[in-house]
Design a protein around this motif. Structure first.
Motif: not given
Length: 297
Positions: A65-67, A74-75, A79-82
Protein backbone atom coordinates in the motif's frame (compact mmCIF):
# COMPACT_ATOMS: atom_id res chain seq x y z
CA UNK A 1 -2.78 -20.98 4.84
CA UNK A 2 -3.68 -17.68 3.25
CA UNK A 3 -1.62 -14.71 2.08
CA UNK A 4 -2.48 -11.21 3.30
CA UNK A 5 -2.04 -8.52 0.62
CA UNK A 6 -2.34 -4.75 1.03
CA UNK A 7 -2.43 -2.54 -2.04
CA UNK A 8 -4.05 -5.46 -3.82
CA UNK A 9 -5.80 -3.25 -6.38
CA UNK A 10 -2.58 -1.69 -7.65
CA UNK A 11 -0.40 -2.91 -10.49
CA UNK A 12 1.80 -5.17 -8.37
CA UNK A 13 -0.94 -6.24 -5.97
CA UNK A 14 -3.22 -7.27 -8.84
CA UNK A 15 -0.48 -9.27 -10.56
CA UNK A 16 0.53 -10.96 -7.31
CA UNK A 17 -3.05 -11.78 -6.34
CA UNK A 18 -3.70 -13.33 -9.76
CA UNK A 19 -0.56 -15.47 -9.46
CA UNK A 20 -1.42 -16.63 -5.93
CA UNK A 21 -4.96 -17.58 -6.89
CA UNK A 22 -3.66 -19.39 -9.99
CA UNK A 23 -1.64 -21.54 -7.56
CA UNK A 24 -4.80 -22.23 -5.57
CA UNK A 25 -3.71 -20.02 -2.67
CA UNK A 26 -6.23 -18.15 -0.52
CA UNK A 27 -5.74 -14.38 -0.54
CA UNK A 28 -6.99 -11.98 2.14
CA UNK A 29 -7.09 -8.46 0.68
CA UNK A 30 -6.91 -5.44 2.99
CA UNK A 31 -9.11 -2.81 1.30
CA UNK A 32 -9.89 0.83 2.06
CA UNK A 33 -13.66 0.41 1.57
CA UNK A 34 -16.30 -1.80 3.16
CA UNK A 35 -15.35 -5.47 2.80
CA UNK A 36 -17.38 -7.37 0.18
CA UNK A 37 -16.76 -10.93 1.30
CA UNK A 38 -14.72 -13.27 3.47
CA UNK A 39 -11.63 -12.67 1.36
CA UNK A 40 -11.47 -9.00 2.31
CA UNK A 41 -10.81 -7.00 5.48
CA UNK A 42 -11.58 -3.28 5.60
CA UNK A 43 -8.89 -1.04 7.07
CA UNK A 44 -7.82 2.57 7.32
CA UNK A 45 -4.07 3.04 7.46
CA UNK A 46 -3.22 5.00 10.56
CA UNK A 47 -6.08 3.50 12.58
CA UNK A 48 -6.14 0.29 14.58
CA UNK A 49 -7.00 -2.63 12.31
CA UNK A 50 -10.15 -4.58 13.13
CA UNK A 51 -11.10 -8.01 11.81
CA UNK A 52 -7.92 -9.60 13.13
CA UNK A 53 -9.49 -13.07 13.19
CA UNK A 54 -9.29 -13.16 9.39
CA UNK A 55 -5.52 -12.68 9.59
CA UNK A 56 -4.76 -15.40 12.12
CA UNK A 57 -2.57 -18.21 10.84
CA UNK A 58 -1.73 -16.59 7.50
CA UNK A 59 1.39 -17.90 5.81
CA UNK A 60 2.61 -14.46 4.74
CA UNK A 61 1.73 -10.77 4.54
CA UNK A 62 2.74 -8.73 1.49
CA UNK A 63 2.48 -5.00 2.13
CA UNK A 64 2.25 -2.89 -1.04
CA UNK A 65 0.00 0.00 0.00
CA UNK A 66 1.05 3.58 -0.69
CA UNK A 67 0.12 6.62 -2.80
CA UNK A 68 1.57 6.59 -6.32
CA UNK A 69 4.98 8.26 -6.63
CA UNK A 70 4.64 9.49 -10.22
CA UNK A 71 0.96 10.08 -10.89
CA UNK A 72 0.82 13.66 -9.60
CA UNK A 73 2.99 16.73 -9.30
CA UNK A 74 4.56 16.90 -5.84
CA UNK A 75 3.06 19.66 -3.74
CA UNK A 76 4.09 19.79 -0.10
CA UNK A 77 0.70 18.27 0.76
CA UNK A 78 1.19 15.40 -1.67
CA UNK A 79 4.70 14.73 -0.36
CA UNK A 80 3.17 14.37 3.10
CA UNK A 81 0.65 11.92 1.61
CA UNK A 82 3.47 9.90 0.03
CA UNK A 83 5.04 9.59 3.47
CA UNK A 84 1.96 8.97 5.60
CA UNK A 85 0.40 6.50 3.16
CA UNK A 86 3.50 4.33 3.55
CA UNK A 87 4.75 4.97 7.06
CA UNK A 88 1.36 5.04 8.80
CA UNK A 89 0.00 2.04 6.90
CA UNK A 90 3.11 0.00 7.72
CA UNK A 91 2.89 0.97 11.39
CA UNK A 92 -0.80 -0.06 11.42
CA UNK A 93 -0.18 -3.40 9.72
CA UNK A 94 2.82 -4.31 11.88
CA UNK A 95 0.86 -3.34 15.00
CA UNK A 96 -1.93 -5.69 13.93
CA UNK A 97 0.49 -8.54 13.22
CA UNK A 98 2.01 -8.12 16.67
CA UNK A 99 -1.46 -8.60 18.21
CA UNK A 100 -2.08 -11.94 16.52
CA UNK A 101 -1.68 -15.15 18.49
CA UNK A 102 -0.50 -16.83 15.27
CA UNK A 103 1.13 -14.15 13.10
CA UNK A 104 2.36 -14.77 9.55
CA UNK A 105 5.70 -16.48 9.11
CA UNK A 106 6.95 -13.61 6.94
CA UNK A 107 6.18 -9.99 6.14
CA UNK A 108 7.31 -8.78 2.72
CA UNK A 109 7.12 -4.98 2.73
CA UNK A 110 7.54 -2.76 -0.31
CA UNK A 111 10.35 -0.26 -0.61
CA UNK A 112 12.44 0.97 -3.52
CA UNK A 113 15.93 1.34 -4.95
CA UNK A 114 15.51 5.06 -4.18
CA UNK A 115 16.73 4.01 -0.71
CA UNK A 116 20.29 4.24 -2.05
CA UNK A 117 19.98 7.79 -3.39
CA UNK A 118 21.86 8.83 -6.52
CA UNK A 119 24.71 6.33 -6.89
CA UNK A 120 26.12 7.45 -10.23
CA UNK A 121 27.67 4.68 -12.30
CA UNK A 122 28.74 2.57 -9.30
CA UNK A 123 27.30 -0.95 -9.13
CA UNK A 124 25.74 -1.46 -5.70
CA UNK A 125 23.95 -4.26 -3.88
CA UNK A 126 22.16 -4.58 -0.56
CA UNK A 127 25.35 -3.88 1.39
CA UNK A 128 25.18 -0.20 0.40
CA UNK A 129 23.85 2.26 2.96
CA UNK A 130 21.01 4.75 2.71
CA UNK A 131 21.54 7.69 0.40
CA UNK A 132 20.36 11.28 0.63
CA UNK A 133 17.17 12.93 -0.60
CA UNK A 134 13.43 12.87 -0.06
CA UNK A 135 12.82 9.40 -1.53
CA UNK A 136 15.79 7.85 0.27
CA UNK A 137 14.52 9.26 3.57
CA UNK A 138 11.00 8.05 2.79
CA UNK A 139 12.28 4.52 2.11
CA UNK A 140 14.30 4.61 5.32
CA UNK A 141 11.29 5.55 7.45
CA UNK A 142 9.08 3.03 5.61
CA UNK A 143 11.53 0.19 6.19
CA UNK A 144 12.04 1.26 9.79
CA UNK A 145 8.38 0.62 10.54
CA UNK A 146 8.41 -2.74 8.72
CA UNK A 147 11.36 -4.25 10.58
CA UNK A 148 9.51 -3.85 13.88
CA UNK A 149 7.68 -7.04 12.86
CA UNK A 150 10.88 -8.93 13.68
CA UNK A 151 10.20 -8.17 17.36
CA UNK A 152 7.13 -10.41 17.07
CA UNK A 153 9.15 -13.21 15.46
CA UNK A 154 7.97 -12.40 11.93
CA UNK A 155 10.70 -12.79 9.32
CA UNK A 156 10.76 -9.47 7.47
CA UNK A 157 11.88 -8.91 3.88
CA UNK A 158 12.23 -5.39 2.46
CA UNK A 159 11.38 -5.38 -1.25
CA UNK A 160 13.57 -2.69 -2.80
CA UNK A 161 12.01 -2.65 -6.25
CA UNK A 162 13.35 -0.99 -9.36
CA UNK A 163 11.29 0.18 -12.34
CA UNK A 164 8.67 -2.53 -12.89
CA UNK A 165 7.92 -3.10 -16.58
CA UNK A 166 4.26 -3.74 -17.40
CA UNK A 167 1.91 -2.47 -20.08
CA UNK A 168 -0.99 -2.66 -17.60
CA UNK A 169 0.19 0.24 -15.47
CA UNK A 170 3.15 2.03 -13.96
CA UNK A 171 5.72 4.22 -15.69
CA UNK A 172 6.05 2.12 -18.85
CA UNK A 173 2.34 2.28 -19.67
CA UNK A 174 2.40 6.09 -19.27
CA UNK A 175 5.24 6.67 -21.75
CA UNK A 176 4.24 4.07 -24.35
CA UNK A 177 1.90 6.44 -26.27
CA UNK A 178 4.78 8.92 -26.72
CA UNK A 179 7.15 6.22 -27.94
CA UNK A 180 4.55 4.85 -30.35
CA UNK A 181 4.30 8.35 -31.85
CA UNK A 182 8.09 8.48 -32.24
CA UNK A 183 8.46 11.06 -29.46
CA UNK A 184 10.53 9.04 -26.99
CA UNK A 185 13.72 10.79 -25.94
CA UNK A 186 16.45 10.43 -23.29
CA UNK A 187 15.92 12.40 -20.10
CA UNK A 188 18.53 14.87 -18.88
CA UNK A 189 22.01 13.61 -19.73
CA UNK A 190 20.65 10.12 -20.38
CA UNK A 191 23.66 8.72 -18.53
CA UNK A 192 21.75 7.92 -15.35
CA UNK A 193 21.22 4.20 -14.75
CA UNK A 194 17.74 2.73 -14.46
CA UNK A 195 17.34 -0.57 -12.64
CA UNK A 196 14.36 -2.46 -14.00
CA UNK A 197 12.46 -5.74 -13.58
CA UNK A 198 9.54 -7.25 -15.46
CA UNK A 199 6.29 -7.67 -13.58
CA UNK A 200 6.56 -11.43 -14.17
CA UNK A 201 9.96 -11.54 -12.48
CA UNK A 202 8.77 -9.25 -9.68
CA UNK A 203 5.90 -11.65 -8.90
CA UNK A 204 8.18 -14.66 -9.28
CA UNK A 205 10.70 -13.13 -6.89
CA UNK A 206 8.06 -12.43 -4.24
CA UNK A 207 6.75 -16.00 -4.43
CA UNK A 208 10.35 -17.22 -4.18
CA UNK A 209 11.01 -15.06 -1.10
CA UNK A 210 7.90 -16.36 0.64
CA UNK A 211 9.32 -19.87 0.33
CA UNK A 212 12.99 -19.09 1.07
CA UNK A 213 12.87 -19.01 4.86
CA UNK A 214 16.51 -18.04 5.38
CA UNK A 215 16.17 -14.71 3.55
CA UNK A 216 15.36 -11.61 5.57
CA UNK A 217 16.18 -7.92 5.44
CA UNK A 218 16.65 -5.89 2.24
CA UNK A 219 16.38 -7.62 -1.14
CA UNK A 220 16.80 -5.73 -4.42
CA UNK A 221 14.06 -6.63 -6.88
CA UNK A 222 15.88 -5.62 -10.05
CA UNK A 223 17.23 -7.47 -13.07
CA UNK A 224 20.97 -8.23 -13.18
CA UNK A 225 21.32 -5.82 -16.14
CA UNK A 226 20.61 -2.16 -15.30
CA UNK A 227 20.91 0.18 -18.29
CA UNK A 228 21.40 3.88 -18.84
CA UNK A 229 18.36 5.98 -19.62
CA UNK A 230 19.68 6.47 -23.16
CA UNK A 231 19.91 2.72 -23.70
CA UNK A 232 16.47 2.22 -22.17
CA UNK A 233 15.03 4.87 -24.51
CA UNK A 234 16.59 3.37 -27.64
CA UNK A 235 15.56 -0.17 -26.71
CA UNK A 236 11.97 0.81 -25.97
CA UNK A 237 11.72 2.81 -29.20
CA UNK A 238 12.98 -0.20 -31.17
CA UNK A 239 10.53 -2.50 -29.36
CA UNK A 240 7.59 -0.42 -30.65
CA UNK A 241 9.05 -0.06 -34.15
CA UNK A 242 10.12 3.56 -33.87
CA UNK A 243 13.28 5.60 -33.57
CA UNK A 244 14.09 7.61 -30.47
CA UNK A 245 14.39 11.38 -30.71
CA UNK A 246 18.09 12.33 -31.08
CA UNK A 247 17.89 15.32 -28.72
CA UNK A 248 17.36 14.59 -24.99
CA UNK A 249 14.81 16.41 -22.88
CA UNK A 250 16.83 18.90 -20.79
CA UNK A 251 16.75 18.55 -17.03
CA UNK A 252 15.42 22.08 -16.60
CA UNK A 253 12.48 21.32 -18.91
CA UNK A 254 11.66 18.18 -16.94
CA UNK A 255 11.79 20.19 -13.73
CA UNK A 256 9.48 22.84 -15.16
CA UNK A 257 6.98 20.25 -16.31
CA UNK A 258 7.15 17.70 -13.48
CA UNK A 259 8.66 19.64 -10.59
CA UNK A 260 10.52 17.86 -7.82
CA UNK A 261 9.45 14.42 -9.06
CA UNK A 262 11.69 14.85 -12.10
CA UNK A 263 14.71 15.79 -9.99
CA UNK A 264 14.13 13.05 -7.40
CA UNK A 265 12.51 10.28 -9.44
CA UNK A 266 13.75 10.46 -13.04
CA UNK A 267 17.23 11.99 -13.07
CA UNK A 268 19.07 10.17 -10.23
CA UNK A 269 21.13 7.13 -11.18
CA UNK A 270 20.52 3.69 -9.66
CA UNK A 271 22.88 0.96 -10.92
CA UNK A 272 21.50 -1.62 -8.52
CA UNK A 273 22.19 -5.36 -8.65
CA UNK A 274 20.02 -8.15 -7.15
CA UNK A 275 22.76 -9.68 -5.01
CA UNK A 276 20.70 -11.39 -2.34
CA UNK A 277 17.99 -12.52 -4.76
CA UNK A 278 20.56 -14.18 -7.01
CA UNK A 279 22.39 -15.70 -4.03
CA UNK A 280 19.13 -17.24 -2.80
CA UNK A 281 18.75 -19.16 -6.04
CA UNK A 282 16.16 -17.13 -7.91
CA UNK A 283 16.36 -17.57 -11.69
CA UNK A 284 15.23 -14.60 -13.73
CA UNK A 285 12.94 -15.09 -16.70
CA UNK A 286 14.20 -11.84 -18.25
CA UNK A 287 17.75 -10.53 -17.90
CA UNK A 288 18.10 -8.54 -21.14
CA UNK A 289 16.05 -5.40 -21.66
CA UNK A 290 15.22 -6.05 -25.33
CA UNK A 291 13.83 -9.51 -24.60
CA UNK A 292 12.05 -8.22 -21.51
CA UNK A 293 10.26 -5.46 -23.43
CA UNK A 294 9.30 -7.90 -26.18
CA UNK A 295 7.75 -10.17 -23.56
CA UNK A 296 5.97 -7.34 -21.78
CA UNK A 297 4.61 -5.66 -24.90
Amino acid sequence: MGIIVTGASGLLGTALTEALRAEGREVVRLVRRPARGPGEVSWRPGERLSGLDALEGAEAAVHLAGASIGDRRWSEAYKRELVTSRVDSTRTLVGALRELSSPPEVLLSASGVDFYGDTGDREIDESAGKGAGFLADLCGRWEGEAVRAEEAGVRTVLLRSGLVLSKRGGALSRVLPLFRMGLGAPLGTGRQYWSWITVADWVGAVLHLIREREVRGPVNLTSPSPVTNTEFTRTLAKAVGRSAMPIPVPAFALSLGLGEFARAGLLPSHRVLPGRLADSGYRFAHTRLDAALSAVL
